[in-house]
Design an enzyme around this catalytic site. Structure first.
Site, PDB file in Angstrom:
ATOM      1  N   ASP A 139       1.193  -0.644  11.138  1.00 25.07           N
ATOM      2  CA  ASP A 139       1.794  -1.404  10.037  1.00 25.07           C
ATOM      3  C   ASP A 139       0.785  -2.031   9.422  1.00 25.07           C
ATOM      4  O   ASP A 139      -0.020  -3.121   9.943  1.00 25.07           O
ATOM      5  CB  ASP A 139       2.700  -2.452  10.582  1.00 25.07           C
ATOM      6  CG  ASP A 139       3.526  -2.996   9.822  1.00 25.07           C
ATOM      7  OD1 ASP A 139       2.991  -3.085   8.365  1.00 25.07           O
ATOM      8  OD2 ASP A 139       4.539  -3.645  10.067  1.00 25.07           O
ATOM      9  N   VAL A 140       0.055  -1.917   8.121  1.00 21.65           N
ATOM     10  CA  VAL A 140      -0.660  -2.477   7.544  1.00 21.65           C
ATOM     11  C   VAL A 140      -0.664  -3.895   7.518  1.00 21.65           C
ATOM     12  O   VAL A 140      -1.492  -4.594   6.795  1.00 21.65           O
ATOM     13  CB  VAL A 140      -1.063  -1.545   6.188  1.00 21.65           C
ATOM     14  CG1 VAL A 140      -1.499  -0.096   6.357  1.00 21.65           C
ATOM     15  CG2 VAL A 140       0.140  -1.735   5.114  1.00 21.65           C
ATOM     16  N   ASN A 195      -3.652   2.651   0.394  1.00 19.95           N
ATOM     17  CA  ASN A 195      -2.727   3.336  -0.317  1.00 19.95           C
ATOM     18  C   ASN A 195      -1.343   2.966   0.081  1.00 19.95           C
ATOM     19  O   ASN A 195      -0.022   3.089  -1.045  1.00 19.95           O
ATOM     20  CB  ASN A 195      -2.880   5.033  -0.154  1.00 19.95           C
ATOM     21  CG  ASN A 195      -1.924   5.720  -0.616  1.00 19.95           C
ATOM     22  OD1 ASN A 195      -1.810   5.691  -1.933  1.00 19.95           O
ATOM     23  ND2 ASN A 195      -0.954   6.165   0.172  1.00 19.95           N
ATOM     24  N   TYR A 221       7.576  -5.657  -6.973  1.00 21.29           N
ATOM     25  CA  TYR A 221       6.555  -4.416  -6.805  1.00 21.29           C
ATOM     26  C   TYR A 221       5.511  -4.742  -7.963  1.00 21.29           C
ATOM     27  O   TYR A 221       4.469  -4.730  -7.597  1.00 21.29           O
ATOM     28  CB  TYR A 221       7.372  -3.147  -7.032  1.00 21.29           C
ATOM     29  CG  TYR A 221       6.681  -1.853  -7.130  1.00 21.29           C
ATOM     30  CD1 TYR A 221       6.189  -1.609  -5.786  1.00 21.29           C
ATOM     31  CD2 TYR A 221       5.933  -1.248  -8.204  1.00 21.29           C
ATOM     32  CE1 TYR A 221       5.471  -0.085  -5.703  1.00 21.29           C
ATOM     33  CE2 TYR A 221       5.378  -0.355  -8.198  1.00 21.29           C
ATOM     34  CZ  TYR A 221       5.267   0.371  -7.033  1.00 21.29           C
ATOM     35  OH  TYR A 221       4.211   1.501  -7.045  1.00 21.29           O
ATOM     36  N   LYS A 233       1.477  -5.188  -7.322  1.00 21.62           N
ATOM     37  CA  LYS A 233       0.506  -4.647  -8.085  1.00 21.62           C
ATOM     38  C   LYS A 233      -0.266  -5.454  -9.068  1.00 21.62           C
ATOM     39  O   LYS A 233      -1.734  -5.282  -9.104  1.00 21.62           O
ATOM     40  CB  LYS A 233       1.219  -3.242  -8.642  1.00 21.62           C
ATOM     41  CG  LYS A 233       1.853  -2.358  -7.999  1.00 21.62           C
ATOM     42  CD  LYS A 233       1.015  -1.741  -6.932  1.00 21.62           C
ATOM     43  CE  LYS A 233       1.758  -0.589  -6.026  1.00 21.62           C
ATOM     44  NZ  LYS A 233       0.894   0.092  -5.060  1.00 21.62           N
TER      45      LYS A 233
HETATM   46  P1  NAI Z   1       5.314   7.490  -0.315  1.00 22.41           P
HETATM   47  O1  NAI Z   1       6.632   6.731  -0.177  1.00 22.41           O
HETATM   48  O2  NAI Z   1       5.263   9.120  -0.262  1.00 22.41           O
HETATM   49  O3  NAI Z   1       4.186   6.929   0.605  1.00 22.41           O
HETATM   50  C1  NAI Z   1       4.064   5.592   0.861  1.00 22.41           C
HETATM   51  C2  NAI Z   1       3.465   5.649   2.289  1.00 22.41           C
HETATM   52  O4  NAI Z   1       3.207   4.513   2.532  1.00 22.41           O
HETATM   53  C3  NAI Z   1       4.393   6.452   3.251  1.00 22.41           C
HETATM   54  O5  NAI Z   1       3.404   6.967   3.856  1.00 22.41           O
HETATM   55  C4  NAI Z   1       4.748   5.355   4.074  1.00 22.41           C
HETATM   56  O6  NAI Z   1       4.998   5.490   5.460  1.00 22.41           O
HETATM   57  C5  NAI Z   1       3.450   4.332   4.007  1.00 22.41           C
HETATM   58  N1  NAI Z   1       3.959   2.963   4.423  1.00 22.41           N
HETATM   59  C6  NAI Z   1       4.963   2.195   3.952  1.00 22.41           C
HETATM   60  N2  NAI Z   1       4.855   1.070   4.713  1.00 22.41           N
HETATM   61  C7  NAI Z   1       3.783   0.815   5.430  1.00 22.41           C
HETATM   62  C8  NAI Z   1       3.126   0.267   6.344  1.00 22.41           C
HETATM   63  N3  NAI Z   1       3.679  -1.169   6.672  1.00 22.41           N
HETATM   64  N4  NAI Z   1       2.196   0.411   7.098  1.00 22.41           N
HETATM   65  C9  NAI Z   1       1.572   1.670   7.051  1.00 22.41           C
HETATM   66  N5  NAI Z   1       2.068   2.635   5.941  1.00 22.41           N
HETATM   67  C10 NAI Z   1       2.981   2.153   5.323  1.00 22.41           C
HETATM   68  O7  NAI Z   1       5.034   7.241  -1.852  1.00 22.41           O
HETATM   69  P2  NAI Z   1       3.586   7.506  -2.857  1.00 22.41           P
HETATM   70  O8  NAI Z   1       4.124   7.755  -4.159  1.00 22.41           O
HETATM   71  O9  NAI Z   1       2.928   8.297  -2.368  1.00 22.41           O
HETATM   72  O10 NAI Z   1       3.041   5.831  -2.585  1.00 22.41           O
HETATM   73  C11 NAI Z   1       1.838   5.638  -2.204  1.00 22.41           C
HETATM   74  C12 NAI Z   1       1.170   4.682  -3.091  1.00 22.41           C
HETATM   75  O11 NAI Z   1       1.203   4.914  -4.505  1.00 22.41           O
HETATM   76  C13 NAI Z   1       1.888   3.270  -3.143  1.00 22.41           C
HETATM   77  O12 NAI Z   1       1.170   2.061  -2.888  1.00 22.41           O
HETATM   78  C14 NAI Z   1       2.790   3.287  -4.443  1.00 22.41           C
HETATM   79  O13 NAI Z   1       2.890   2.029  -4.806  1.00 22.41           O
HETATM   80  C15 NAI Z   1       1.481   4.084  -5.312  1.00 22.41           C
HETATM   81  N6  NAI Z   1       2.166   4.601  -6.314  1.00 22.41           N
HETATM   82  C16 NAI Z   1       2.921   5.503  -6.518  1.00 22.41           C
HETATM   83  C17 NAI Z   1       3.587   5.895  -7.924  1.00 22.41           C
HETATM   84  C18 NAI Z   1       4.478   7.162  -8.009  1.00 22.41           C
HETATM   85  O14 NAI Z   1       4.798   7.645  -9.036  1.00 22.41           O
HETATM   86  N7  NAI Z   1       4.408   7.921  -6.996  1.00 22.41           N
HETATM   87  C19 NAI Z   1       2.893   5.495  -9.142  1.00 22.41           C
HETATM   88  C20 NAI Z   1       1.931   4.552  -8.976  1.00 22.41           C
HETATM   89  C21 NAI Z   1       1.746   3.706  -7.764  1.00 22.41           C
HETATM   90  C1  BGC Z   2       6.510   3.513  -8.864  1.00 18.66           C
HETATM   91  C2  BGC Z   2       7.125   4.765  -9.266  1.00 18.66           C
HETATM   92  C3  BGC Z   2       7.054   5.042 -10.747  1.00 18.66           C
HETATM   93  C4  BGC Z   2       5.916   4.792 -11.511  1.00 18.66           C
HETATM   94  C5  BGC Z   2       5.782   4.840 -12.785  1.00 18.66           C
HETATM   95  C6  BGC Z   2       4.950   3.606  -9.510  1.00 18.66           C
HETATM   96  O1  BGC Z   2       4.178   2.402  -9.206  1.00 18.66           O
HETATM   97  O2  BGC Z   2       6.172   3.318  -7.385  1.00 18.66           O
HETATM   98  O3  BGC Z   2       8.376   4.795  -8.775  1.00 18.66           O
HETATM   99  O4  BGC Z   2       7.579   6.259 -11.423  1.00 18.66           O
HETATM  100  O5  BGC Z   2       5.206   3.576 -11.149  1.00 18.66           O
HETATM  101  O6  BGC Z   2       6.656   3.968 -13.516  1.00 18.66           O
END
Ligand code: NAI
Ligand code: BGC
Length: 287
Positions: free
Chosen positions: A85-86, A112, A185, A189
């Site tokens: 857990d980060v 990430n 959120y 960020k």
């Molecule tokens: P995701 O839900 O697939 O990945 C998030 C990952 O973080 C998961 O693998 C989850 O298990 C892990 N995680 C959550 N809590 C944790 C903890 N306490 N310790 C360790 N790992 C933990 O979603 P996604 O989209 O891949 O998100 C990755 C990053 O990208 C996040 O920081 C998110 O805010 C960011 N992001 C995502 C966007 C999108 O549109 N998908 C856009 C902008 C930013």
């Molecule tokens: C959020 C997504 C969203 C994207 C664009 C990300 O930071 O995690 O849910 O689609 O921003 O709004």
């Protein structure tokens, strides 16, 4: 504060030959939240570029092991999964300790891991506020701190990279675009933006580069409701001038470039990888 290294200790850099600049061969990377979505693709892309990879995950051992297999088998580099857990200080420290014992150290951190717990502001619980800030901001603080400590101990190894270490903080377009219903959120960020810049300013003399990637809408589990139906996808496209959703590999490739010596003079920067989401698309026909 630790004394800054003198300029003489860090002489002018000699960039490696062009074919080596995008290679991460011989480097060791840690990707937090690496078992799904964006983190998964970053782990794979880093592996393709030649780095050994630690895939951090919170839960879902099978998904993490699958990424390890993909990275190890397809890319021919070393990889293993590490559950942690980060937002837990001692768990983060143990994760870095194991990496030191297993790989001999770290060259690249991709912080990430992130979560969303959306709620109207007047209804947002303390638990949802704390959860998002703890994982998204404190989690990055803890991982960045351990990485900086390791990079400072190691210093520059010119055969490996021009820099002593590289950190990529996963931010979001919501570090500058306000987002109703997600005050926790967006605050996390926005916090990453200034934390990243401040760390970058502080550790640059050690040749440690700290940058962020701010993705727009990327097709992952975190925002499934924004893309899984045609209606939702159409609505989303009104916010994306480039007229397509981002794919995790769009972010993976950007991360490899930012971690590589091609980007050696880049620190304290946020790279928006968003198909134009931050271009105020609502103004394309008015204002
Ligand atoms: P995701 O839900 O697939 O990945 C998030 C990952 O973080 C998961 O693998 C989850 O298990 C892990 N995680 C959550 N809590 C944790 C903890 N306490 N310790 C360790 N790992 C933990 O979603 P996604 O989209 O891949 O998100 C990755 C990053 O990208 C996040 O920081 C998110 O805010 C960011 N992001 C995502 C966007 C999108 O549109 N998908 C856009 C902008 C930013
Ligand atoms: C959020 C997504 C969203 C994207 C664009 C990300 O930071 O995690 O849910 O689609 O921003 O709004």
């Amino acid at each position: 504060m630790t004394d800054r290294p003198s300029v003489a200790e860090y002489p002018p850099v000699v960039l490696p030959s062009p074919e080596r600049q995008l290679s991460l061969k011989g480097q060791k990377a840690l990707v937090t939240g690496g078992s799904s979505g964006i983190g998964r693709e970053i782990a794979i892309e880093l592996g393709w570029a030649g780095a050994d990879v630690v895939v951090n995950y919170l839960s879902g051992d099978e998904d993490a092991q699958e990424v390890v297999k993909l990275v190890g088998r397809r890319c021919g580099v070393r990889a293993y999964a590490h559950q942690a857990d980060v937002s837990d200080e001692s768990a983060v420290q143990s994760m870095f300790q194991r990496m030191k014992e297993t790989f001999g150290g770290i060259d690249i951190l991709v912080a990430n891991a992130g979560v969303q717990r959306d709620a109207a502001f007047h209804e947002m619980s303390m638990a949802d506020w704390n959860m998002v800030l703890n994982v998204n901001l404190t989690g990055q603080f803890l991982c960045c701190r351990e990485a900086v400590r390791a990079f400072q101990r190691k210093g520059v190894v010119p055969e490996v990279s021009c820099a002593a270490g590289k950190i990529i903080c996963m931010s979001s377009v919501h570090d500058i675009i306000p987002w109703a219903g997600r005050a926790n959120y967006a605050a996390s960020k926005g916090g990453i933006l200034m934390m990243m810049k401040t760390i970058a300013q502080e550790v640059a003399p050690w040749r440690i580069r700290v940058n962020a990637i701010s993705p727009g809408a990327v097709r992952t589990p975190i925002n499934r409701s924004a893309w899984e139906t045609p209606e939702a996808y159409d609505a989303l496209m009104k916010l994306v001038p480039y007229n397509r959703i981002g794919e995790p590999s769009d972010i993976g490739r950007a991360a490899v470039w930012l971690a590589s010596d091609y980007a050696d003079y880049i620190t304290g920067t946020t790279l928006y990888v968003d198909g134009g989401m931050t271009l105020y698309p609502g103004f394309d026909a008015g204002g």
